[in-house]
Design a protein around this motif. Structure first.
Motif, PDB file in Angstrom:
ATOM      1  N   LEU A  92       0.949  -1.377  -0.032  1.00  0.00           N
ATOM      2  CA  LEU A  92       0.055   0.104  -0.115  1.00  0.00           C
ATOM      3  C   LEU A  92       0.722   1.312  -0.065  1.00  0.00           C
ATOM      4  O   LEU A  92       0.652   2.185  -0.673  1.00  0.00           O
ATOM      5  N   ASN A  93       2.110   1.260   0.632  1.00  0.00           N
ATOM      6  CA  ASN A  93       2.815   2.411   0.832  1.00  0.00           C
ATOM      7  C   ASN A  93       3.380   2.569  -0.751  1.00  0.00           C
ATOM      8  O   ASN A  93       3.655   3.830  -1.019  1.00  0.00           O
ATOM      9  N   LEU A  94       3.822   1.637  -1.401  1.00  0.00           N
ATOM     10  CA  LEU A  94       4.398   1.668  -2.692  1.00  0.00           C
ATOM     11  C   LEU A  94       3.285   2.358  -3.513  1.00  0.00           C
ATOM     12  O   LEU A  94       3.677   3.012  -4.539  1.00  0.00           O
ATOM     13  N   VAL A  97       3.150   5.983  -3.148  1.00  0.00           N
ATOM     14  CA  VAL A  97       4.253   6.420  -3.929  1.00  0.00           C
ATOM     15  C   VAL A  97       4.083   6.780  -5.358  1.00  0.00           C
ATOM     16  O   VAL A  97       4.299   7.770  -6.069  1.00  0.00           O
ATOM     17  N   CYS A  98       3.541   5.596  -6.027  1.00  0.00           N
ATOM     18  CA  CYS A  98       3.503   5.601  -7.350  1.00  0.00           C
ATOM     19  C   CYS A  98       2.218   6.474  -7.730  1.00  0.00           C
ATOM     20  O   CYS A  98       2.493   7.409  -8.813  1.00  0.00           O
ATOM     21  N   CYS A  99       1.213   6.616  -6.980  1.00  0.00           N
ATOM     22  CA  CYS A  99       0.142   7.590  -7.259  1.00  0.00           C
ATOM     23  C   CYS A  99       0.683   9.156  -7.129  1.00  0.00           C
ATOM     24  O   CYS A  99       0.241   9.918  -7.906  1.00  0.00           O
ATOM     25  N   LEU A 100       1.329   9.355  -6.116  1.00  0.00           N
ATOM     26  CA  LEU A 100       2.068  10.565  -5.766  1.00  0.00           C
ATOM     27  C   LEU A 100       2.936  11.081  -6.990  1.00  0.00           C
ATOM     28  O   LEU A 100       2.751  12.100  -7.372  1.00  0.00           O
ATOM     29  N   TYR A 101       3.873  10.158  -7.444  1.00  0.00           N
ATOM     30  CA  TYR A 101       4.532  10.534  -8.532  1.00  0.00           C
ATOM     31  C   TYR A 101       3.763  10.872  -9.833  1.00  0.00           C
ATOM     32  O   TYR A 101       4.072  11.746 -10.551  1.00  0.00           O
ATOM     33  N   ALA A 102       2.777   9.922 -10.115  1.00  0.00           N
ATOM     34  CA  ALA A 102       2.016  10.304 -11.090  1.00  0.00           C
ATOM     35  C   ALA A 102       1.297  11.594 -11.174  1.00  0.00           C
ATOM     36  O   ALA A 102       1.162  12.328 -12.033  1.00  0.00           O
ATOM     37  N   ALA A 103       0.801  11.552  -9.915  1.00  0.00           N
ATOM     38  CA  ALA A 103       0.031  13.213  -9.622  1.00  0.00           C
ATOM     39  C   ALA A 103       0.904  14.424  -9.883  1.00  0.00           C
ATOM     40  O   ALA A 103       0.716  15.452 -10.508  1.00  0.00           O
ATOM     41  N   ALA A 104       2.162  14.366  -9.549  1.00  0.00           N
ATOM     42  CA  ALA A 104       3.222  15.216  -9.653  1.00  0.00           C
ATOM     43  C   ALA A 104       3.503  15.463 -11.159  1.00  0.00           C
ATOM     44  O   ALA A 104       3.497  16.502 -11.634  1.00  0.00           O
ATOM     45  N   VAL A 105       3.781  14.416 -11.743  1.00  0.00           N
ATOM     46  CA  VAL A 105       3.983  14.372 -13.174  1.00  0.00           C
ATOM     47  C   VAL A 105       2.787  15.144 -13.864  1.00  0.00           C
ATOM     48  O   VAL A 105       2.771  15.849 -14.818  1.00  0.00           O
TER      49      VAL A 105
END
Length: 158
Positions: A92-94, A97-105
């Protein structure tokens, strides 16, 4: 006792379907960008603005696959009655992180596109992001549902 829930099975199927849909999108995106005059307006607009969309899309594809793999593993664990496990927490933590990365991009890309073209075609990307988040929320829902069932079963034993 193996966990049998139609909702979990359907969610697991949807996650696995997303593997295919993401792969199709990776292949289809450049094809859609090569639209010629006379094609549908959407495809022409994608061809004009697509060069600004393709780079962020391909930047988040690996994060999308990592998140899908994590969702797949979590749902598999739920089916095996492995709910309260540190591995699920790490997965769930991973995913987070993936969702936050995608949101930032996505935010950076939206700002760049909006400043250059003042267009709103990127709203479709937000819709796909929301659909993906629905899968994440559904997975977390299934985890909590299973946790409640286990708790009620343990309460009966005591």
């Amino acid at each position: 006792m193996k966990y049998k829930d139609k909702s979990t099975g359907l969610t697991h199927f949807a996650v696995r379907l997303c593997y295919i849909l993401l792969a199709v999108s990776v292949i289809a995106f450049p094809v859609l960008m090569k639209a010629q005059e006379g094609d549908w307006y959407y495809f022409v607009m994608l061809a004009v603005h697509g060069k600004y969309l393709i780079y962020p899309f391909y930047a988040v594809v690996p994060a999308g696959y990592i998140a899908l793999i994590c969702l797949d593993k979590i749902l598999g664990n739920i089916k095996k009655d492995i709910v309260f496990d540190n591995n699920n927490v790490k997965l769930l933590n991973l995913i987070t992180v993936c969702c936050l990365y995608a949101a930032a991009v996505g935010i950076v890309s939206f700002v760049i596109i909006a400043l250059n073209y003042k267009s709103i075609e990127t709203l479709i990307l937000l819709a796909f992001g929301e659909a993906f988040m629905a899968l994440v929320v559904r997975t977390v829902r299934n985890v909590f549902k299973k946790a409640i069932e286990i708790k009620e079963e343990n309460d009966l034993v005591v």
